[in-house]
Design a protein around this motif. Structure first.
Motif, mmCIF file in Angstrom:
data_model
loop_
_atom_site.group_PDB
_atom_site.id
_atom_site.type_symbol
_atom_site.label_atom_id
_atom_site.label_comp_id
_atom_site.label_asym_id
_atom_site.label_seq_id
_atom_site.Cartn_x
_atom_site.Cartn_y
_atom_site.Cartn_z
ATOM 1 N N GLY A 433 -4.389 -31.771 -7.902
ATOM 2 C CA GLY A 433 -4.410 -30.564 -7.764
ATOM 3 C C GLY A 433 -3.648 -29.546 -8.711
ATOM 4 O O GLY A 433 -4.030 -28.346 -9.024
ATOM 5 N N GLU A 434 -2.730 -30.266 -9.788
ATOM 6 C CA GLU A 434 -1.995 -29.446 -10.467
ATOM 7 C C GLU A 434 -2.826 -29.347 -12.040
ATOM 8 O O GLU A 434 -2.584 -28.667 -12.830
ATOM 9 C CB GLU A 434 -0.678 -30.032 -10.769
ATOM 10 N N LEU A 435 -3.897 -30.017 -12.042
ATOM 11 C CA LEU A 435 -4.656 -30.187 -13.326
ATOM 12 C C LEU A 435 -5.573 -28.896 -13.362
ATOM 13 O O LEU A 435 -6.077 -28.238 -12.450
ATOM 14 C CB LEU A 435 -5.505 -31.218 -13.454
ATOM 15 N N GLY A 436 -5.964 -28.486 -14.655
ATOM 16 C CA GLY A 436 -6.794 -27.515 -15.002
ATOM 17 C C GLY A 436 -8.006 -28.176 -15.362
ATOM 18 O O GLY A 436 -8.429 -29.279 -14.859
ATOM 19 N N ASP A 504 -27.459 -23.326 -5.838
ATOM 20 C CA ASP A 504 -25.834 -23.149 -5.830
ATOM 21 C C ASP A 504 -25.635 -22.553 -4.739
ATOM 22 O O ASP A 504 -25.284 -21.271 -4.678
ATOM 23 C CB ASP A 504 -25.631 -22.754 -7.219
ATOM 24 N N ARG A 505 -24.830 -23.136 -3.407
ATOM 25 C CA ARG A 505 -24.778 -22.378 -2.323
ATOM 26 C C ARG A 505 -23.262 -21.658 -2.469
ATOM 27 O O ARG A 505 -23.005 -21.026 -1.664
ATOM 28 C CB ARG A 505 -24.544 -23.412 -1.086
ATOM 29 N N LYS A 506 -22.557 -22.121 -3.302
ATOM 30 C CA LYS A 506 -21.186 -21.748 -3.581
ATOM 31 C C LYS A 506 -20.992 -20.451 -4.446
ATOM 32 O O LYS A 506 -19.983 -19.900 -4.782
ATOM 33 C CB LYS A 506 -20.059 -23.001 -3.973
ATOM 34 N N GLY A 507 -22.387 -20.074 -5.428
ATOM 35 C CA GLY A 507 -21.995 -19.177 -6.076
ATOM 36 C C GLY A 507 -21.292 -19.457 -7.487
ATOM 37 O O GLY A 507 -20.991 -18.551 -8.315
ATOM 38 N N LEU A 508 -21.121 -20.962 -7.862
ATOM 39 C CA LEU A 508 -20.210 -21.026 -8.737
ATOM 40 C C LEU A 508 -20.913 -20.778 -10.171
ATOM 41 O O LEU A 508 -20.270 -20.252 -11.190
ATOM 42 C CB LEU A 508 -19.924 -22.629 -8.963
ATOM 43 N N ARG A 513 -21.392 -17.622 -15.242
ATOM 44 C CA ARG A 513 -22.274 -16.779 -16.294
ATOM 45 C C ARG A 513 -21.331 -15.495 -16.389
ATOM 46 O O ARG A 513 -21.652 -14.888 -17.478
ATOM 47 C CB ARG A 513 -23.595 -16.834 -15.917
ATOM 48 N N ALA A 514 -20.696 -15.013 -15.260
ATOM 49 C CA ALA A 514 -20.319 -13.791 -15.300
ATOM 50 C C ALA A 514 -18.932 -13.757 -15.997
ATOM 51 O O ALA A 514 -18.267 -12.860 -16.262
ATOM 52 C CB ALA A 514 -20.112 -13.151 -14.117
ATOM 53 N N GLY A 515 -18.412 -14.972 -16.404
ATOM 54 C CA GLY A 515 -17.191 -15.196 -17.112
ATOM 55 C C GLY A 515 -15.898 -15.097 -16.079
ATOM 56 O O GLY A 515 -14.938 -15.100 -16.437
ATOM 57 N N VAL A 516 -16.321 -15.009 -14.781
ATOM 58 C CA VAL A 516 -15.111 -15.358 -13.671
ATOM 59 C C VAL A 516 -14.533 -16.673 -13.641
ATOM 60 O O VAL A 516 -13.169 -16.722 -13.573
ATOM 61 C CB VAL A 516 -15.665 -14.809 -12.320
ATOM 62 N N ILE A 517 -15.587 -17.654 -13.961
ATOM 63 C CA ILE A 517 -14.912 -19.193 -13.953
ATOM 64 C C ILE A 517 -14.811 -19.567 -15.297
ATOM 65 O O ILE A 517 -16.280 -19.423 -16.061
ATOM 66 C CB ILE A 517 -15.490 -20.027 -12.972
#
Length: 578
Positions: A433-436, A504-508, A513-517
């Motif tokens: 959980g602490e990893l990026g 992609d049901r989660k919209g990831l 692509r939008a740079g959010v993730i």
């Protein structure tokens, strides 16, 4: 007898260094580095007085000699990452710790340099082919910087098993003196000993008029080797077959490099330090196996020639032998070059031995004593009683988890075996959980997943992993860890990126692509498709249930499960009841 180097500090000095070390940067030693440190500290690597400096390193690579001309064929170096090198600087103190965080040594850094690992591979191993395990370690696991300087060892690594068979060079020399042994022939091995090895050692004892030191490697051998505990039980079972008082077993905590001829010279120098006067060298000593095209990396007898070329500097006598072959017509073992023409000769290869262990086929008594066979059977039950891991890899949205759940259901319904599903998202929450999502953090996450899977497999359970696992190196490390204790199947769910995005049901993907993730595999981070996959699944062409059945069929074919045959699932049974 040669003088030994001892790098261990006094207790008072160790306490002082322990107090001072809280201000210094630390480095956690890898398993190989810990093996090297132990042999440096106790004198097993005499005349080395620490990890090699740059001048000695370059000289060893180029000429198999230290800078002062002393024969030494293998670089023993300390590699660290760039962040640690920056922290310690060109000159400074570095605290060396074991994996549990215990301070075991300190290094006053005097040299730091970036090695040319490709050049080192060519010089030491004669190849850059990563199919060679030594080259693979260099190219995939060695860090960017080598450092050296004055080394002080506070304590040798602690070993909790087989203590009666663990000796430092000083202790083993003292043991030989107490027994009145002045001629000792050492035998190197990283495998269980069978009758061929026994006959080879008995022949060497007669030829040298010497007693025997069975000196197996218990540090790091070749990937896929039989585990240390099983091997040691086999050695102990064999000891009573030697004449009383003529053989002793002692363990060598060496990390092998599988460097063939160079390593044969290295092994001889190490055995000299442990008090041996003679050293047995067989066919293909310390060889890494075959290249992918089936050719050997080294001439099987190149080690013999290299040792004889340097025999005047080794400090002990070399006994070279060809392979020993069983001749049933004479009911004895003979060197293969002494088998009479036309006479039947028998041998069991390592591959055939593994097949017999996996399938439960008996090991003939001409091949191995019953006591050794019994120990192998304890550790290697038939394949359908062993644990295994199925590891699904592929892009996010490829369908890995769906197939994994279908496979879990098939295994529990049809076989009643304990199954643990390690889904990538769930496992990351609980384990990482602490990893990026940097490459280092992704690799660390997969290493943790692999560790859990290997533990499950070792205890004869079934692990199903479903994770993106984008990098080849991390996946290969998991394969190595799991394969040491049971079966491993890598299944590549080969779904194209547009197909994954479309479902992609989660919209990831949209967020990526939008740079959010950021650092999203397939969009802003790479995915390295596996070239070593055991199964390739096209989720666009077959259902999750169909893919799971294909994985199950593969496990049947490998022998990890017994096919229950048609009509074994509950639905079919209920249909017949109706």
């Amino acid at each position: 007898m040669s003088e030994l180097v001892d790098l261990r500090t006094s207790q008072e000095r160790a306490r002082e260094l322990g107090r001072r070390s809280v201000r210094w940067p630390s480095w956690t030693l890898s398993r190989r580095q810990l093996c090297d440190l132990e042999l440096l500290g106790c004198g097993g690597f005499s005349p080395l007085k620490g990890f090699l400096g740059e001048a000695d390193y370059r000289s060893v690579c180029e000429s198999m000699r230290l800078a002062d001309g002393t024969l030494w064929p293998i670089p023993v170096v300390l590699d660290i990452d760039a962040a640690t090198q920056r922290a310690v600087g060109a000159r400074g103190w570095l605290a060396l710790r074991d994996p549990e965080g215990t301070l075991v040594a300190v290094l006053r850094v005097e040299h730091a340099w970036r090695p040319d690992l490709a050049a080192e591979a060519v010089a030491v191993f004669g190849t850059t082919d990563v199919a060679h395990p030594g080259v693979a370690h260099l190219r995939r696991q060695t860090r960017e910087w080598y450092v050296s300087g004055a080394l002080e060892v506070l304590e040798l690594p602690q070993h909790h098993g087989f203590r009666a068979h663990r000796h430092t060079p000083d202790e083993l020399r003292a043991e030989f003196a107490a027994r009145g042994w002045d001629r000792v022939v050492a035998f190197q091995t990283r495998n269980p000993m069978h009758r061929a090895h026994q006959q080879l050692t008995l022949r060497a004892m007669r030829d040298a008029d010497a007693t025997l030191l069975i000196h197996p490697i218990v540090g790091i051998g070749k990937p896929g080797d039989i585990d240390v505990a099983t091997r040691l039980r086999c050695y102990r079972a064999l000891l009573p077959t030697y004449p009383p008082g003529s053989a002793v077993l002692s363990l060598l905590p060496l990390a092998m490099r599988m460097a063939g001829p160079r390593e044969a010279v290295w092994h001889a120098l190490i055995r000299r330090n442990y008090g041996a006067t003679h050293f047995i060298v067989g066919r293909d000593h310390a060889g890494p196996g075959l290249r992918p095209d089936g050719r050997p990396f080294y001439d099987p007898y190149a080690g013999h020639r290299l040792l004889h070329a340097h025999v005047g500097e080794l400090g002990l006598r070399i006994l070279t032998y060809p392979r020993m072959i069983y001749v049933p017509g004479q009911d004895r073992y003979l060197p293969e070059d002494q088998v009479p023409a036309g006479e039947e000769a028998l041998a069991i290869s390592g591959t055939e031995l593994r097949r017999r262990l996996a399938t439960g086929v008996d090991l003939p008594e001409w091949f191995t004593p019953p006591e050794v066979a019994a120990e192998l059977r304890r550790s290697f039950p038939p394949r359908d009683e062993q644990g295994f891991t199925v590891f699904f890899t592929g892009l996010s949205g490829a369908g890995k988890s769906s197939i994994a759940r279908e496979l879990e259901a098939l295994l529990t319904e049809r076989h009643g075996r304990p199954v643990t599903l390690l889904d990538g998202d769930v496992a990351r929450t609980h384990l990482s959980g602490e990893l990026g999502y940097s490459r280092a953090d992704r690799d660390r996450n997969i290493a943790r997943l692999g560790y859990v899977a290997a533990e499950i497999t070792k205890h004869r359970g079934i692990a199903i992993c479903a994770a993106i696992a984008p990098f080849d190196t991390a996946r290969r490390r998991v394969r190595e860890a799991v394969s040491a204790t049971g079966g491993f199947v890598l299944a590549f769910v080969d779904a194209p990126l547009p197909w994954c995005e479309s479902r992609d049901r989660k919209g990831l993907y949209a967020k990526a692509r939008a740079g959010v993730i950021e650092q999203f595999t397939g969009i802003s981070d790479p995915y390295e498709p596996p070239l070593d996959a055991d199964l390739v699944i096209d989720p666009a062409a077959e259902s999750a249930a169909g893919a799971a059945q294909r994985v199950l069929d593969h496990l049947y074919a490998l022998g990890y499960l017994r096919d229950p045959g048609p009509g074994s699932d509950n639905g079919d049974v209920l249909g017949r009841i109706r």
